[in-house]
Enzyme design. Structure first.
Site, PDB file in Angstrom:
ATOM      1  CG  ASP A 127     -68.598 -49.088 -12.578  1.00 30.43           C
ATOM      2  OD1 ASP A 127     -69.531 -48.896 -11.836  1.00 30.43           O
ATOM      3  OD2 ASP A 127     -68.390 -50.366 -12.732  1.00 30.43           O
ATOM      4  CG  HIS A 175     -71.409 -51.755 -11.685  1.00 26.40           C
ATOM      5  ND1 HIS A 175     -70.191 -51.996 -11.426  1.00 26.40           N
ATOM      6  CD2 HIS A 175     -72.371 -52.924 -10.856  1.00 26.40           C
ATOM      7  CE1 HIS A 175     -69.941 -53.127 -10.575  1.00 26.40           C
ATOM      8  NE2 HIS A 175     -71.136 -53.378 -10.047  1.00 26.40           N
ATOM      9  CB  SER A 216     -70.037 -56.686  -9.285  1.00 26.80           C
ATOM     10  OG  SER A 216     -70.150 -55.529  -8.480  1.00 26.80           O
TER      11      SER A 216
END
Length: 456
Positions: free
Chosen positions: A346, A375, A203
């Protein structure tokens, strides 16, 4: 609904692989530790050494959508799954900041060879070495080969103020600031001078990782890397978070809540500097009218000012910061093998560079997407809530093994290290340096996750 239909009818979810028009060539050993080598393209390497990228991913029946995958990543109990312990080292940077390096395996290191690969991990927004997605990779990667592992070392770079690392200056971190990973790599390189360093970013950490690789080019201290769930275009993805009601109420405000909690923990570091712009802005974050702050509100008030060193901080607005910090336009500058993994459903990262015309991809980049996964979720069919298995661990481990064992990685051409007045520095740069300080110790299992939403 599309994810549910795909699951009900078992529609194909084989990962999509996207290669640039021109694909880089690497030298590969024909067998383990063999001197017999051959030159192959990255595409051929992926086809032969990363079978999981050619096999179907099926989401767990009880997590058929990207929202549910993401919710479970945040709300699930992973405290007894993939337990990893660490030995923490604290580094002081030249500007007085503190970075926390968590090394694993712990204890006796005498059985490792000098050239055993070291995995360098960058965590997500307010995470750390305790995160379940980090441990999902490191538990098998650092297990002994006799136990089915890779037998590698690893170190998680915990950003300033994260995972119990003290905040010792009024500066935080951000998706675009790369000097802290650059500084951490000075120390890691000095500790393991003969070992290839393999980066893994999740991320926000994936965005930092990609920017570092692009900025350093052929001078990168990381010989290869993997970016998982990278947000890429921060402007486009922030628009989705801001304009979609569900995304704004759940994801944007959830991430902002984590950032506010992290800021609250370290408020003294700012109050010691009352005249700074960021210190004057902090009370606004905790006003009653801001009880449900969005991510962009937080970034517009705090991150744009204190998310890195000056220059380029502060930025006039969060939008200016997002433009500067995005990594999608830098993919053409990467000069080491990089595998990028994203899920099409996501809910936080909805715009991918492979969807946008005109984004150049370096010959060294391999991009893979799945229809499902959410995610940082990717919990797969056959998993049970008590023992959830993440699909992404398989292709990531295959990629790391290929880079650490099979590919003959070129010698790192980074600037030489030097020691100056007790500081580890890099020849030709007097603005970066670090030395070890007291205050480390053992980090056990999932310690460090209390009080924050995990998995983001």
């Amino acid at each position: 609904m599309g994810s549910l239909i795909r699951w009900l009818f078992r529609l194909n979810d084989t990962p999509k692989l996207i290669f640039p028009p021109s694909v880089a060539t690497v030298t590969v050993r024909k067998s383990n530790k063999s001197e017999d080598v051959a030159d192959v393209s990255l595409q051929e390497l992926v086809e032969t050494r990363c079978p999981s990228l050619h096999n179907e991913f099926r989401p767990a029946w009880w997590l058929p959508s990207g929202h549910l995958q993401t919710f479970y990543c945040v709300m699930g109990d992973f405290s007894k799954v993939d337990v990893v312990n660490y030995d923490r080292t604290l580094l002081r940077t030249l500007d007085g900041g503190t970075i926390g390096l968590d090394f694993t395996p712990v204890g006796d290191q005498s059985h490792f060879q000098k050239d055993t690969p070291v995995i360098v991990v960058l965590h997500g927004l307010t995470g750390g070495s305790h995160e379940s997605y980090v441990r999902a990779i490191l538990a098998p990667a650092c297990a002994h080969p006799e136990q089915g592992g890779l037998g590698y070392r690893a170190v998680v770079v915990n950003f300033r103020g994260c995972a119990g690392v003290p905040l010792t200056t009024p500066q935080l971190y951000s998706a675009g600031h790369t000097d802290d990973i650059r500084t951490a790599l000075l120390y890691i390189s000095s500790k393991y001078p003969d070992a290839p360093l393999l980066g893994v970013g999740f991320s926000l950490g994936a965005n930092v990782l990609t920017r570092y690789l692009a900025q350093e080019g052929e001078r990168s201290r990381l010989s290869a890397a993997c970016a998982i769930g990278c947000p890429w275009d921060l402007v486009a993805n922030s628009v989705r978070l801001r304009t979609n009601w569900w995304s704004r109420q759940v994801y944007s405000k959830g991430m902002a809540s984590n950032l506010k909690a992290l800021l609250q923990r370290h408020i003294a570091a700012f109050e010691a500097h009352p005249n700074l712009e960021v210190t004057k802005a902090i009370p606004q974050v905790f006003q009653s009218s801001w009880t449900r702050t969005t991510l962009q509100q937080f970034d517009d008030t705090i991150t744009r000012i204190a998310g890195g060193s000056s220059p380029p901080f502060p930025f006039p607005t969060a939008e200016d910061y997002y433009v500067w910090a995005s990594s999608h336009t830098m993919l053409g500058d990467v000069r080491v093998p990089l595998l990028a993994l994203n899920a099409e459903d996501d809910p936080i990262v909805t715009v991918l560079p492979v969807h946008v015309e005109g984004i150049a991809m370096s010959p060294w980049v391999v991009f893979s997407t799945t229809n499902g996964g959410g995610h940082l979720g990717w919990f797969e069919d056959g998993s049970q809530p008590a023992h959830p298995l993440r699909w992404f661990r398989r292709p990531v481990l295959e990629w790391l093994k290929a880079m650490g064992d099979d590919v003959v990685l070129p010698k790192v051409s980074a600037r030489p290290l030097l020691e100056k007045d007790g500081w580890i520095m890099e020849e030709g740069r007097d603005d970066l340096g670090c030395h070890e300080i007291s205050g480390g110790g053992r980090v056990v299992g999932a310690e460090g996750e209390e009080g924050l939403l995990a998995g983001l």
